[in-house]
Design a protein around this motif. Structure first.
Motif, short mmCIF file in Angstrom:
data_model
loop_
_atom_site.label_atom_id
_atom_site.label_comp_id
_atom_site.label_asym_id
_atom_site.label_seq_id
_atom_site.Cartn_x
_atom_site.Cartn_y
_atom_site.Cartn_z
N LEU A 129 0.93 -1.18 0.02
CA LEU A 129 0.02 -0.04 0.12
C LEU A 129 0.88 1.18 -0.04
N ALA A 130 1.80 1.31 0.79
CA ALA A 130 2.78 2.39 0.94
C ALA A 130 3.40 2.58 -0.57
N ALA A 131 4.08 1.55 -1.15
CA ALA A 131 4.39 1.92 -2.43
C ALA A 131 3.44 2.17 -3.58
N ALA A 132 2.41 1.63 -3.37
CA ALA A 132 1.24 2.04 -4.33
C ALA A 132 0.84 3.62 -4.16
N ILE A 133 0.95 4.10 -2.98
CA ILE A 133 0.62 5.43 -2.80
C ILE A 133 1.67 6.39 -3.19
N GLU A 134 3.09 5.93 -3.08
CA GLU A 134 4.37 6.43 -3.55
C GLU A 134 4.14 6.70 -5.14
#
Length: 351
Positions: A129-134
């Motif tokens: 999720l963090a990578a997708a948001i970034e």
């Protein structure tokens, strides 16, 4: 060709199955509903009803043997057990169900047909999720890949901080970037076994809290000018799936053209207006298609048509609606008017 007098099996017992059965009866067919819920609204208007779990292959096999053709009224039917239904007896095909059941596969399939969905990424962990948001940015929406409808199974993320400490409901999620759009609309088509395709006019759809509130015609110019491109994509999707029946694709009208949102391999809420507002309704044309009958005219019959969902306590307005000239009331026979529950709809025909 499956002639009137035959039995149509309907997987699912909700209001869509109910309206399919009513349309089928007008053409002289009997219907047999299958649903795990003993309180099936479709069963009330069907000649026969099987109440059994989706995973019961024996019950599905007996159900299929009692029907001349089988269709489904919602896409959360488990695809695996449908192997109990002989090939060529189930329309639309299982492949359409498999694609529509998984939002990740659905968007990838639309891309393979030349469509443009919102930016998206698979999410199976907090790190994903963090990578997708970034990569995609915020705002965005985290969704379950399977099931979830009418706003269920969705979480809006307005900033990276919103994702910190968020307890994911599990793996198999998808993160979608937010789309800035002028309007939402749907492309509703019917495809016959011979490949003939007919489209209904595309309504302007308005949602509230993730639930469709109204579908209205004529649509605004922002929608009308993007309908040809959206229809072309929907037609390619239907052809790639060897589709038979009614299919709906939902779109966002944006400055860069139509953005694909999702598909429904069935009759659709945004097409309820076709019962009174079109020469042939989506329900009748679905029956015609899966039975191999000639498709009906899909032209709109009035200058203005608007469908409004009656949600929860909206149903208490039923008597007032019946007093309105040009208003056509449809109630689904549901006893409990819960918040967010679709109890019926009204279609208003205007000149």
């Amino acid at each position: 060709m499956i002639l009137p007098g035959a039995t149509i099996g309907i997987l699912g017992g909700g209001q869509l199955g109910r309206m399919l059965a009513i349309a089928a009866a007008q053409l002289g067919y009997r219907c047999h509903a299958y649903d795990p819920n003993p309180g099936s609204g479709a069963a009330e208007v069907c000649a026969e009803f099987t109440c059994a779990p989706w995973i019961d292959r024996n019950a599905l096999g007996l159900f299929a043997a009692a029907c001349d053709v089988v269709t489904f009224e919602f896409e959360n039917v488990l695809a695996g057990p449908l192997a109990a239904i002989p090939p060529g007896k189930l329309w639309p095909p299982v492949k359409a169900l498999e694609v529509a059941q998984d939002r990740l596969h659905e968007k990838a399939f639309a891309e393979s047909c030349g469509g443009r969905p919102a930016p998206y990424a698979a999410v199976d962990s907090a790190e994903d999720l963090a990578a997708a948001i970034e990569r995609i940015g915020t705002p965005g929406i985290l969704k379950t890949r399977r099931e979830g409808y009418d706003g269920k199974g969705q979480w809006r993320i307005d900033s990276p901080r919103d994702a910190e400490g968020l307890r994911l409901p599990g793996p198999n999620l998808i993160y979608e970037g937010f789309i800035h759009f002028a309007a939402e609309f749907s492309v509703i088509l019917v495809r016959g076994a011979d490949g003939e395709v007919r489209f209904w006019d595309s309504p302007h759809n308005v949602h509230r809290s993730g639930i469709l509130t109204t579908s209205a015609l004529p649509a605004p110019p922002a929608v009308v000018e993007q309908v040809p491109a959206a229809r072309a994509l929907a037609g390619r999707i239907a052809e790639a799936l060897d589709y038979v029946g009614v299919m709906t694709c939902e779109f966002f009208a944006t400055d860069a053209g139509p953005v694909f949102n999702e598909m429904a391999p069935r009759v659709h809420n945004s097409g309820h207006w076709t019962i009174e507002g079109a020469e042939t309704s989506q329900f009748e044309n679905h029956v015609r298609a899966i039975c191999g009958l000639p498709l009906g005219d899909s032209r709109t019959v009035a200058p203005r048509v608007a469908m409004e969902n009656l949600i929860g306590r909206d149903v208490e307005r039923a008597s007032a609606i019946l007093a309105e000239p040009g208003a056509h009331l449809h109630l689904y026979g549901k006893a409990e008017a819960r918040e967010g529950r679709k109890m019926g709809h009204v279609t208003r025909i205007g000149r």
